[in-house]
Enzyme design. Sequence first.
Site, mmCIF file in Angstrom:
data_model
loop_
_atom_site.group_PDB
_atom_site.id
_atom_site.type_symbol
_atom_site.label_atom_id
_atom_site.label_comp_id
_atom_site.label_asym_id
_atom_site.label_seq_id
_atom_site.Cartn_x
_atom_site.Cartn_y
_atom_site.Cartn_z
ATOM 1 C CB THR A 85 65.381 -59.567 -43.872
ATOM 2 O OG1 THR A 85 66.403 -58.646 -43.488
ATOM 3 C CG2 THR A 85 66.014 -60.891 -44.259
ATOM 4 C CE LYS A 165 69.838 -58.191 -43.569
ATOM 5 N NZ LYS A 165 68.589 -57.450 -43.377
ATOM 6 C CE LYS A 233 62.361 -61.630 -41.212
ATOM 7 N NZ LYS A 233 62.349 -60.224 -41.643
#
Length: 636
Positions: A85, A165, A233
């Site tokens: 990701t 995503k 994150k």
Amino acid sequence: MGFGMASNLLKAGFDVHGLDPGDSARERFEKAGGRATTSIEKSCKDCSHYVIMVATPAQVDGLIFGGDGLIQHLPQGSIVCLCCTLPPTYVRKLPARLSASGRQEIRIIDSPVSGGVSGAVNGTLNIMIAGDPLAIEEIEPLLQAMAAPGRLFRCGQLSNASTLKMLNQHLAGIHIVSAAEILAFAKALQLSTRETYDIVTRGTSASWIFGDRGTHMLDGDWTTRSAIDIFVKDLGIVNNSADNICFPCPMASQAYYQFLLSSSRGYGRQDDSIVVRNYEAAAGDVAEIPVETTAESVCEGETVWPAFTTVLNPSAVGSLSFLERRLIKSLEKQPSIKKVQQVYLHLDQRDEKQSYECETKQVCLYICHQKECGMATLQLAAVADGSIIAVFGLRDSQEAQSFFQQVAPKYPRLTFTDCQVLPGNEANSPKILFSATTDEVVKHVRTALLPYAPTGCHPVSAKFSSATSMYLVLRLGAIIHVAAAAECHALTRAMGVAPELLYKLVAGAAGSSAQFNKYFPHMMRAEWSLHSNGGSDDTCDDSLDQSLEDLVRLAPFHLHVEPRIFTYGMADNHMKAILQSTARRLKFPAVLLNTAHQLFKAARSKNKGQLSITALRQCWTACEQEEIHRERRNHI
């Protein structure tokens, strides 16, 4: 996740070189039939396809552009698949950086995955793919070996897959914090957290994440599958991307700060489910040891009584919710049902007049008029000893407790249970919760109610009021999830992604929830009315107003409340005061619930008339200036 993905490539017959700094991982991989190394140069030998599965952009940079990086060793024309990701802006800039390094012929495939460790191990990942079409054709068999059948999603140009995503992670991150808030709220209301888990996973508050992370929270198992810092994150990517186009994401922002709080407390490398500890000061430890016996048990060998034979106080039906009224109406259609208008009395008054005679034990349905339940009592002298009184119309746990404390002592020969009706997963299919105060209540009330609630009639263990408390917990989860779905739909449009593609991905991935699956298609079609969502002219439980009132009900120690069906306006400050009062009384930090409440108020202030809960999506209407967002994206 990388080990599971590489293992599935081996099973599919690929010759796989594994690069990992961990000794144990390399040993396991070699035993599985792979070739393991710590050298980037050796890992590139005779390999034209390279799959990267790391945690951060800095790690990707080190692998590709480091002093001994891939650009030094990859064969000409190689394909690099980025399965981690990453920020879309980072991915978008990679071709230019490769060109500046003299390796412009290396082809980057943007291919993030979803499905967690279990999906990686079982070869059932969802994989989003973006980049050069010819490179995708070449690499697709490799990706298919790691994915579930039919779960490869082509997204177009480079960085589109990372954007998709990111949107999935927007939902997944909110749902992890939501799972923590749901279980902690149940604990604060003195409910069994394991029983809460069982009921939530079978209803409209369910999410893929709740089913997965909820077990870790209940077991107190913080073994790392996905670390707290991963979602620091990932939600950081969501919020930064939204900031870049000046787009508000209050739900994602609140969830992000919950992960950041956990990380600051030293939990960064532990499993992300440990975020539930942020609520421990208010609710206590949600972990609970499994027990063999539950409220589902019944007294074997006893004769089951007849179904409902009496509806008490039917004139109060107007104070009930849409689903409760529909249930009562279906009961009243039965020829065997008697309707008895009870006389309300102050506690210090007596009236010996009996409304009817009944010598047989039965289950009586009593409709409690909420404005009077704190000061009124029932005239139940004519009800046979040992009968069960199923009470509908109680709004919150304190109101239920007050009712029980004032009425039950006057009728010790009767058993009382509170009941709540909530939407099922299927249209026109309600579920009923009732407090399992005794095994006899479980047996007879379920027998009486199940014909009218085909999708489920669920006992809730513990005292009178537990069903009402459980209702509040379930509505908390549903309200948070629909707010998350609305925010995600708005962000999807702002980021230039087709909502249809996101729905196809998320409905079978980690970001899914019962509310997303139900309402996101209506948001895609801009259907805001009750009629378009299958509602009726009557106030429906999926209406914007009903959800606003349920936000009022999420005040478990507040007694005096407005009538159930109300006109929104003056209630605004009243609801805000109740929620603030709840936070003070419980000292419970319902951060996502309170954020959702602000969004519901904003949606109602923009709209008039009877609207579906999907109208919450219109909170972001003013932010949807497509040309402005397109220009901002192009300048990033």
